[in-house]
Design a protein around this motif. Structure first.
Motif, PDB file in Angstrom:
ATOM      1  N   PHE A   1     -10.759 -31.804  34.471  1.00 57.72           N
ATOM      2  CA  PHE A   1     -10.631 -30.769  35.510  1.00 57.72           C
ATOM      3  C   PHE A   1      -9.228 -30.151  35.454  1.00 57.72           C
ATOM      4  O   PHE A   1      -9.057 -28.939  35.509  1.00 57.72           O
ATOM      5  CB  PHE A   1     -10.860 -31.360  36.910  1.00 57.72           C
ATOM      6  CG  PHE A   1     -12.268 -31.815  37.193  1.00 57.72           C
ATOM      7  CD1 PHE A   1     -13.257 -31.779  36.223  1.00 57.72           C
ATOM      8  CD2 PHE A   1     -12.616 -32.281  38.448  1.00 57.72           C
ATOM      9  CE1 PHE A   1     -14.553 -32.200  36.487  1.00 57.72           C
ATOM     10  CE2 PHE A   1     -13.902 -32.702  38.741  1.00 57.72           C
ATOM     11  CZ  PHE A   1     -14.872 -32.681  37.749  1.00 57.72           C
ATOM     12  N   CYS A   2      -8.225 -31.043  35.348  1.00 56.61           N
ATOM     13  CA  CYS A   2      -6.841 -30.554  35.316  1.00 56.61           C
ATOM     14  C   CYS A   2      -6.634 -29.684  34.081  1.00 56.61           C
ATOM     15  O   CYS A   2      -6.013 -28.612  34.166  1.00 56.61           O
ATOM     16  CB  CYS A   2      -5.849 -31.719  35.277  1.00 56.61           C
ATOM     17  SG  CYS A   2      -5.957 -32.818  36.691  1.00 56.61           S
ATOM     18  N   LEU A   3      -7.151 -30.153  32.938  1.00 59.86           N
ATOM     19  CA  LEU A   3      -6.970 -29.381  31.688  1.00 59.86           C
ATOM     20  C   LEU A   3      -7.549 -27.977  31.846  1.00 59.86           C
ATOM     21  O   LEU A   3      -6.928 -26.974  31.481  1.00 59.86           O
ATOM     22  CB  LEU A   3      -7.660 -30.126  30.542  1.00 59.86           C
ATOM     23  CG  LEU A   3      -7.453 -29.568  29.132  1.00 59.86           C
ATOM     24  CD1 LEU A   3      -5.995 -29.614  28.726  1.00 59.86           C
ATOM     25  CD2 LEU A   3      -8.290 -30.338  28.110  1.00 59.86           C
ATOM     26  N   THR A   4      -8.749 -27.913  32.419  1.00 59.93           N
ATOM     27  CA  THR A   4      -9.407 -26.615  32.629  1.00 59.93           C
ATOM     28  C   THR A   4      -8.578 -25.739  33.572  1.00 59.93           C
ATOM     29  O   THR A   4      -8.360 -24.555  33.305  1.00 59.93           O
ATOM     30  CB  THR A   4     -10.816 -26.843  33.239  1.00 59.93           C
ATOM     31  OG1 THR A   4     -11.506 -27.771  32.404  1.00 59.93           O
ATOM     32  CG2 THR A   4     -11.601 -25.564  33.352  1.00 59.93           C
ATOM     33  N   MET A   5      -8.100 -26.335  34.651  1.00 62.58           N
ATOM     34  CA  MET A   5      -7.319 -25.567  35.632  1.00 62.58           C
ATOM     35  C   MET A   5      -6.000 -25.086  35.027  1.00 62.58           C
ATOM     36  O   MET A   5      -5.558 -23.967  35.283  1.00 62.58           O
ATOM     37  CB  MET A   5      -7.025 -26.421  36.878  1.00 62.58           C
ATOM     38  CG  MET A   5      -8.230 -26.826  37.689  1.00 62.58           C
ATOM     39  SD  MET A   5      -9.257 -25.452  38.203  1.00 62.58           S
ATOM     40  CE  MET A   5      -8.521 -24.982  39.747  1.00 62.58           C
ATOM     41  N   PHE A   6      -5.372 -25.931  34.216  1.00 60.87           N
ATOM     42  CA  PHE A   6      -4.072 -25.534  33.655  1.00 60.87           C
ATOM     43  C   PHE A   6      -4.236 -24.498  32.548  1.00 60.87           C
ATOM     44  O   PHE A   6      -3.404 -23.601  32.417  1.00 60.87           O
ATOM     45  CB  PHE A   6      -3.302 -26.763  33.158  1.00 60.87           C
ATOM     46  CG  PHE A   6      -2.911 -27.694  34.279  1.00 60.87           C
ATOM     47  CD1 PHE A   6      -2.617 -27.195  35.545  1.00 60.87           C
ATOM     48  CD2 PHE A   6      -2.852 -29.063  34.096  1.00 60.87           C
ATOM     49  CE1 PHE A   6      -2.279 -28.037  36.596  1.00 60.87           C
ATOM     50  CE2 PHE A   6      -2.507 -29.911  35.132  1.00 60.87           C
ATOM     51  CZ  PHE A   6      -2.226 -29.396  36.388  1.00 60.87           C
ATOM     52  N   GLU A   7      -5.292 -24.632  31.733  1.00 58.21           N
ATOM     53  CA  GLU A   7      -5.546 -23.591  30.720  1.00 58.21           C
ATOM     54  C   GLU A   7      -5.676 -22.246  31.435  1.00 58.21           C
ATOM     55  O   GLU A   7      -5.103 -21.243  31.006  1.00 58.21           O
ATOM     56  CB  GLU A   7      -6.835 -23.895  29.940  1.00 58.21           C
ATOM     57  CG  GLU A   7      -6.734 -25.044  28.949  1.00 58.21           C
ATOM     58  CD  GLU A   7      -5.990 -24.663  27.671  1.00 58.21           C
ATOM     59  OE1 GLU A   7      -5.489 -23.540  27.578  1.00 58.21           O
ATOM     60  OE2 GLU A   7      -5.876 -25.540  26.785  1.00 58.21           O
ATOM     61  N   ASP A   8      -6.421 -22.267  32.519  1.00 63.88           N
ATOM     62  CA  ASP A   8      -6.637 -21.043  33.288  1.00 63.88           C
ATOM     63  C   ASP A   8      -5.332 -20.558  33.925  1.00 63.88           C
ATOM     64  O   ASP A   8      -4.988 -19.378  33.868  1.00 63.88           O
ATOM     65  CB  ASP A   8      -7.695 -21.322  34.369  1.00 63.88           C
ATOM     66  CG  ASP A   8      -7.888 -20.131  35.280  1.00 63.88           C
ATOM     67  OD1 ASP A   8      -8.396 -19.109  34.797  1.00 63.88           O
ATOM     68  OD2 ASP A   8      -7.505 -20.221  36.460  1.00 63.88           O
ATOM     69  N   GLY A   9      -4.580 -21.478  34.523  1.00 64.42           N
ATOM     70  CA  GLY A   9      -3.320 -21.119  35.193  1.00 64.42           C
ATOM     71  C   GLY A   9      -2.306 -20.552  34.214  1.00 64.42           C
ATOM     72  O   GLY A   9      -1.565 -19.623  34.546  1.00 64.42           O
ATOM     73  N   ILE A  10      -2.263 -21.134  33.013  1.00 66.91           N
ATOM     74  CA  ILE A  10      -1.310 -20.653  32.004  1.00 66.91           C
ATOM     75  C   ILE A  10      -1.703 -19.245  31.552  1.00 66.91           C
ATOM     76  O   ILE A  10      -0.860 -18.347  31.433  1.00 66.91           O
ATOM     77  CB  ILE A  10      -1.244 -21.642  30.807  1.00 66.91           C
ATOM     78  CG1 ILE A  10      -0.547 -22.928  31.265  1.00 66.91           C
ATOM     79  CG2 ILE A  10      -0.540 -21.020  29.614  1.00 66.91           C
ATOM     80  CD1 ILE A  10      -0.612 -24.074  30.286  1.00 66.91           C
ATOM     81  N   LYS A  11      -3.012 -19.033  31.369  1.00 67.14           N
ATOM     82  CA  LYS A  11      -3.486 -17.696  30.933  1.00 67.14           C
ATOM     83  C   LYS A  11      -3.238 -16.667  32.027  1.00 67.14           C
ATOM     84  O   LYS A  11      -2.646 -15.614  31.780  1.00 67.14           O
ATOM     85  CB  LYS A  11      -4.983 -17.746  30.610  1.00 67.14           C
ATOM     86  CG  LYS A  11      -5.237 -18.117  29.175  1.00 67.14           C
ATOM     87  CD  LYS A  11      -6.688 -17.870  28.777  1.00 67.14           C
ATOM     88  CE  LYS A  11      -6.985 -18.748  27.579  1.00 67.14           C
ATOM     89  NZ  LYS A  11      -7.715 -19.965  27.871  1.00 67.14           N
ATOM     90  N   THR A  12      -3.668 -16.964  33.247  1.00 68.28           N
ATOM     91  CA  THR A  12      -3.510 -15.959  34.314  1.00 68.28           C
ATOM     92  C   THR A  12      -2.033 -15.775  34.672  1.00 68.28           C
ATOM     93  O   THR A  12      -1.631 -14.696  35.110  1.00 68.28           O
ATOM     94  CB  THR A  12      -4.303 -16.334  35.586  1.00 68.28           C
ATOM     95  OG1 THR A  12      -4.007 -17.689  35.905  1.00 68.28           O
ATOM     96  CG2 THR A  12      -5.792 -16.197  35.401  1.00 68.28           C
ATOM     97  N   GLY A  13      -1.220 -16.790  34.443  1.00 69.06           N
ATOM     98  CA  GLY A  13       0.219 -16.657  34.697  1.00 69.06           C
ATOM     99  C   GLY A  13       0.947 -15.980  33.542  1.00 69.06           C
ATOM    100  O   GLY A  13       2.154 -15.734  33.622  1.00 69.06           O
ATOM    101  N   GLY A  14       0.234 -15.728  32.432  1.00 63.61           N
ATOM    102  CA  GLY A  14       0.829 -15.042  31.275  1.00 63.61           C
ATOM    103  C   GLY A  14       1.964 -15.835  30.636  1.00 63.61           C
ATOM    104  O   GLY A  14       2.927 -15.254  30.137  1.00 63.61           O
ATOM    105  N   CYS A  15       1.842 -17.150  30.609  1.00 60.75           N
ATOM    106  CA  CYS A  15       2.958 -17.929  30.039  1.00 60.75           C
ATOM    107  C   CYS A  15       2.502 -18.780  28.852  1.00 60.75           C
ATOM    108  O   CYS A  15       3.008 -19.887  28.645  1.00 60.75           O
ATOM    109  CB  CYS A  15       3.617 -18.782  31.120  1.00 60.75           C
ATOM    110  SG  CYS A  15       2.483 -19.806  32.044  1.00 60.75           S
TER     111      CYS A  15
END
Ligand code: SF4
Ligand code: SF4
Length: 652
Positions: free
Chosen positions: A618-632
């Motif tokens: 769950f965390c991996l999925t959320m962080f992949e998404d957070g990194i993409k949407t955060g543009g980092c």
């Protein structure tokens, strides 16, 4: 004081105790509105835990500033109270009856010094708490009428206590035994103020101050059940009656019991009596609110408010529905991360109450947080995974790997319970493959259930859908037991908690391990050897591995063995910040406030590490998404611990 006043003194004290007892009886009547649960088992253990918790002030001290002030005040005031009782016992009981005085000589000198220091510390700490509450006013700290009363009363008791001591010393020790007087330095200082008074006046002043101090103390006892002061009694009670089960365990519902007409909590009376007692133990310290990821990201959920609102309903009209009082958005916003419970100095159990209210919404009212959850539940029923992908493809990720399908060959050392994300999600399948690679390198014979595996049921359960959870759980248990499995490993902390703890209640008693501790065991047993390659990383403690399962050190140790240099995030270990996916929120849309995963990715970026290591799909999925949407993406990558280890397996 003369002996003639003993009878009225004890009469007044008895009246004060009776008022206090009556006040608590009224409150206990309200607690009893809740449904019964057994919290009176294992009493010796409970008493030890309570005494340890209260005397050490361990939970209070988790917050450094206010916690230290409160703990020091507690110890100071506590010592003073015990000292006063000892003086009363000697003066009114042991000395008149047995002509024996234990407060004498060197012991009395030490006793006087200790009590003087304790009183001084209590006054200074109370002053600090007063400045914090009334002048610094930390955001969110609610000050009510009780707080004015409590601070005034405590100050008045402490100050009149020193005035009484000073007046007594002015007419006794200072003149008769100056050596002894030096052991009460504060009393000595105060006593000097009274020295100019004539003996008659001094005696009168002493009497007036003594009675003032006495009536203030009796007022304190009377006020206990009727003000926030009640936490002095309700917090020890909460420690005594705490849940001794595994952390995060949820009470099951017997859906087959036809005698049950209400599932979950619609009203206060559907909660347990302990849930109502919890509301009386809350001091509104707002620590839970400060730790709550939902609150921090602008959602309407404050765990402190939830507790307060349940209390208001219980002690108010008690007929108001909980959902109407608290609000559906509040109830659905919780990620069940457990940060509130971890930090709460009163040992209040927030999560079970929220899940009970969700159960009412789902099972009784047919309500869902949103359409995404409704669809996911449908998918779980039809395909045993929330994505709606064909069930037969569940083991597809393992094609070409050296791994057994249990239906074909069940002669394995461990069963790998894969979970929905590692089975179907492209990114998480890489973690599953890495884990199999590690098992192969260590010579561990590992098997999977393939299409016989179902979702463990955890997200549905945490959202309140006990029916769906039980359906999944029973099918999994039947299959797993059928193969005579001896040991289970999972790469998902949610599966770990569910299989290892929740399934026990349903009759599955097989050891379940998370891949972090499993890999740590392979490394320490020299079954697995790594070629360490230096790298800098930051580590995310997933809520269900860290806080719920107490697995904090093992993943860090494994990363060190792989050559990692750790830069901790500001919130880590037991104080970790949720990724936003727990409590079934992985299945729901996040439409309120800002994104929790974004907040956590920002914390990882602040460490300056190029790599964020996680241990949960769950965390991996959320962080992949957070990194993409955060543009980092250029700044930060996220990997599971198994991927890092698999990359460093020593050849041969
Ligand atoms: S469990 Fe987590 S999200 Fe839920 S109320 Fe507590 S701190 Fe907030
Ligand atoms: S629930 Fe616990 S942490 Fe939250 S405000 Fe009340 S006492 Fe403080």
């Amino acid at each position: 004081m003369g002996r003639g006043v003993i009878v009225p003194i004890y009469l007044f004290a008895l009246i004060a105790i009776a008022v206090c007892a009556w006040g608590f009886c009224l409150r206990i009547r309200i607690y009893r509105l809740g449904r019964p649960i057994d919290r009176l088992d294992r009493m010796p253990r409970r008493i030890c835990m309570m005494l340890k918790g209260i005397l050490s002030q361990k939970k209070v001290l988790r917050e450094s500033c206010a916690g230290s002030l409160h703990a020091l005040f507690f110890w100071g005031f506590g010592l003073l109270s015990i000292g006063t009782l000892m003086i009363m016992v000697q003066a009114d009981l042991i000395d008149p009856l047995f002509h024996f005085r234990f407060l004498e000589g060197g012991f009395y000198r030490l006793f006087s010094l200790l009590l003087d220091i304790a009183g001084g510390v209590a006054i200074v700490m109370l002053g600090g708490l007063l400045v914090r509450r009334f002048f610094i006013k930390p955001a969110g700290l609610e000050t009510v009428r009780d707080d004015y009363l409590i601070h005034t009363l405590l100050f008045a008791i402490l100050i009149t206590g020193f005035l009484v001591e000073g007046a007594r010393m002015a007419s006794t020790e200072i003149g008769i035994d100056p050596g002894l007087a030096r052991f009460s330095p504060i009393g000595l200082g105060v006593g000097r103020i009274f020295l100019p008074l004539s003996p008659d006046r001094l005696s009168l002043v002493h009497k007036i101050l003594w009675w003032l101090h006495f009536f203030l103390s009796m007022g304190f006892i009377c006020a206990l059940p009727f003000t926030r002061l009640r936490h002095i009694c309700t917090i020890p009670a909460n420690y005594l009656l705490t849940d001794l089960g595994p952390k995060g365990a949820i009470a099951s519902i017997d859906l087959e019991d036809e005698g049950i007409s209400q599932y979950g909590a619609a009203r206060v009376s559907d909660l347990s009596w302990k849930d109502i007692l919890d509301t009386d133990a809350c001091t509104s310290c707002k620590r839970c609110q400060d730790q709550c990821p939902a609150w921090k990201t602008g959602k309407p959920l404050s765990p402190m408010e939830v507790i307060r609102q349940i209390g208001e309903t219980a002690f108010g009209n008690n007929v108001e529905g909980l959902t109407a009082k608290i609000g559906e958005d509040v109830i659905w916003s919780c990620t069940t991360c457990g940060a509130c419970q971890e930090i709460c100095p009163a040992d209040i159990e927030h999560v079970n109450k929220i899940i009970d209210m969700r159960r009412n919404l789902i099972l009784m009212e047919g309500k869902f947080p949103d359409n995404a959850v409704r669809t996911a539940f449908g998918n779980l029923e039809a395909n045993a995974n929330p994505f709606g992908l064909a069930h037969a493809g569940r083991g597809g990720w393992a094609e070409g790997l050296d791994i057994s399908i249990m239906a074909i060959d069940a002669d394995v050392e461990v069963l790998y319970f894969v979970g929905c994300y590692a089975s179907f999600d492209r990114r998480n399948r890489e973690v599953a493959r890495s884990f199999v690679k590690i098992c192969n390198a260590a010579g561990v014979r590992v098997g999977i259930l393939g299409k016989e595996e179902k979702c463990c049921g955890e997200p549905a359960r945490k959202l309140g859908n006990e029916y769906l959870y039980l359906m999944m759980a029973r099918q999994n248990i039947e299959v797993i037991k059928g193969y005579g499995v001896k040991r289970i490993v999972t790469t998902c902390p949610h599966c770990l908690n569910t299989l290892g703890r929740d399934y026990r209640e349903l009759g599955m008693d097989i050891p379940v391990e998370h891949h972090t501790t499993f890999i740590a065991g392979l490394l320490s047993g020299a079954r697995l050897k790594l070629e360490p390659a230096p790298f800098a990383f930051t580590y995310h403690d997933s809520c269900y591995l860290g806080r719920y399962m107490d697995i904090i050190a093992a993943p860090r140790q494994v990363m060190r063995q792989a050559g990692g240099r750790l830069n901790e995030m500001a919130k880590s270990g037991y104080g970790s910040f949720c990724c936003g996916a727990g409590g079934g929120r992985i299945l729901a849309e996040e439409t309120l406030g800002s994104r929790i995963n974004g907040a956590r990715v920002d914390m990882a970026r602040e460490t300056g590490s190029p790599l964020l290591v996680s241990n949960c799909p769950f965390c991996l999925t959320m962080f992949e998404d957070g990194i993409k949407t955060g543009g980092c993406e250029r700044e930060l990558a996220v990997k599971d611990l198994a991927e890092i280890v698999a990359e460093r397996i020593k050849a041969g």
